[in-house]
Design a protein around this motif. Structure first.
Motif, short mmCIF file in Angstrom:
data_model
loop_
_atom_site.label_atom_id
_atom_site.label_comp_id
_atom_site.label_asym_id
_atom_site.label_seq_id
_atom_site.Cartn_x
_atom_site.Cartn_y
_atom_site.Cartn_z
N ILE A 136 -34.39 13.61 -9.53
CA ILE A 136 -34.09 14.48 -10.66
C ILE A 136 -34.40 15.90 -10.22
O ILE A 136 -35.52 16.19 -9.77
N TRP A 137 -33.43 16.78 -10.38
CA TRP A 137 -33.58 18.17 -9.96
C TRP A 137 -33.89 19.04 -11.17
O TRP A 137 -33.08 19.15 -12.08
N LEU A 138 -35.06 19.66 -11.15
CA LEU A 138 -35.40 20.68 -12.13
C LEU A 138 -34.89 21.99 -11.55
O LEU A 138 -35.41 22.49 -10.57
N PRO A 190 -26.15 19.44 -0.76
CA PRO A 190 -24.86 19.71 -1.40
C PRO A 190 -24.85 19.36 -2.89
O PRO A 190 -24.04 19.90 -3.65
N ASP A 191 -25.76 18.49 -3.30
CA ASP A 191 -25.85 18.10 -4.72
C ASP A 191 -26.18 19.29 -5.60
O ASP A 191 -25.86 19.29 -6.79
N THR A 192 -26.84 20.32 -5.03
CA THR A 192 -27.32 21.45 -5.82
C THR A 192 -26.27 22.54 -5.97
O THR A 192 -26.56 23.57 -6.61
N THR A 198 -29.39 13.57 -2.58
CA THR A 198 -30.78 13.68 -3.01
C THR A 198 -30.96 13.50 -4.51
O THR A 198 -31.89 12.85 -4.94
N PHE A 199 -30.06 14.11 -5.28
CA PHE A 199 -30.21 14.12 -6.74
C PHE A 199 -28.98 13.50 -7.41
O PHE A 199 -27.87 13.63 -6.92
N ASP A 200 -29.22 12.85 -8.57
CA ASP A 200 -28.10 12.42 -9.40
C ASP A 200 -28.25 12.93 -10.84
O ASP A 200 -27.42 12.67 -11.69
N THR A 201 -29.33 13.70 -11.07
CA THR A 201 -29.63 14.21 -12.40
C THR A 201 -30.15 15.64 -12.27
O THR A 201 -30.89 15.94 -11.33
#
Length: 188
Positions: free
Chosen positions: A122-124, A41-43, A60-63
């Motif tokens: 960190i999500w690229l 859901p972070d994406t 999963t991600f915060d950035t």
């Protein structure tokens, strides 16, 4: 140390968008979308999270890291992911909201700094040129492989890249034909 994950949709022939940056040929309905909403859901951008009533903490991600074209996708929001720390790598972009930071130089050095900070992953998010630049720091690939051949477009990695090995971690196939394939950087 935090992980840099290139989490991206791709065609069977390795394109993340058509030549103009569009991604309308990818599938946006079906069981793979349910998994995406539940597991990542972070994406989801702010509009989608709001429409779906998602207000949960990040899993999963915060950035998020984006190239300029990904950030400026047509119809995009000035702050598309306010639930994440947002970074845009660009030498041409000068105006962004206060919660979107522009990285104008040394993206590899900045990513190394971000990886040393505490927090979630960190999500690229894209694009292909940025992924090629950051390949030395990519720890994980999560490819949402769609059952389509685009023939041309923006490649998964656009530019000269060194040979880099990844090991298969998991694969998951959905009724839509979409495959979620996760790979981790390998030492071989």
């Amino acid at each position: 140390m935090r992980t840099l994950t290139y989490f991206i949709a791709t065609s069977l022939d390795g394109f993340i968008a058509d030549p103009k940056g569009g991604f309308g040929d990818f599938l946006f309905e079906g069981d793979h979308m349910t998994a995406l909403f539940e597991e990542y859901p972070d994406t989801l951008p702010a509009q989608a999270r709001e429409a779906m009533g998602i207000d949960a903490p990040n899993k999963t991600f915060d950035t998020i890291l984006m190239g300029r074209a990904t950030y400026q996708v047509p119809g995009g929001l000035p702050s598309p992911y306010p639930h994440l720390r947002q970074y845009v790598v660009s030498t041409r972009l000068t105006t962004t909201p206060p919660d979107v930071e522009v990285i104008a130089e040394s993206p590899l050095a900045r990513v190394r700094e971000l990886k040393e900070e505490p927090g979630l992953g960190i999500w690229l998010c894209g694009g292909g040129r940025l992924a090629a630049t950051l390949l030395p720091e990519i720890d994980e690939l999560v490819l949402k492989i769609h059952p389509i051949v685009l023939g041309k477009g923006i490649p998964l990695f656009a530019g000269d890249t060194p040979t880099t090995h990844f090991a298969k971690a998991t694969t998951r196939t959905f009724d839509t034909g979409v495959i979620f394939a996760t790979y981790t950087k390998s030492d071989t």
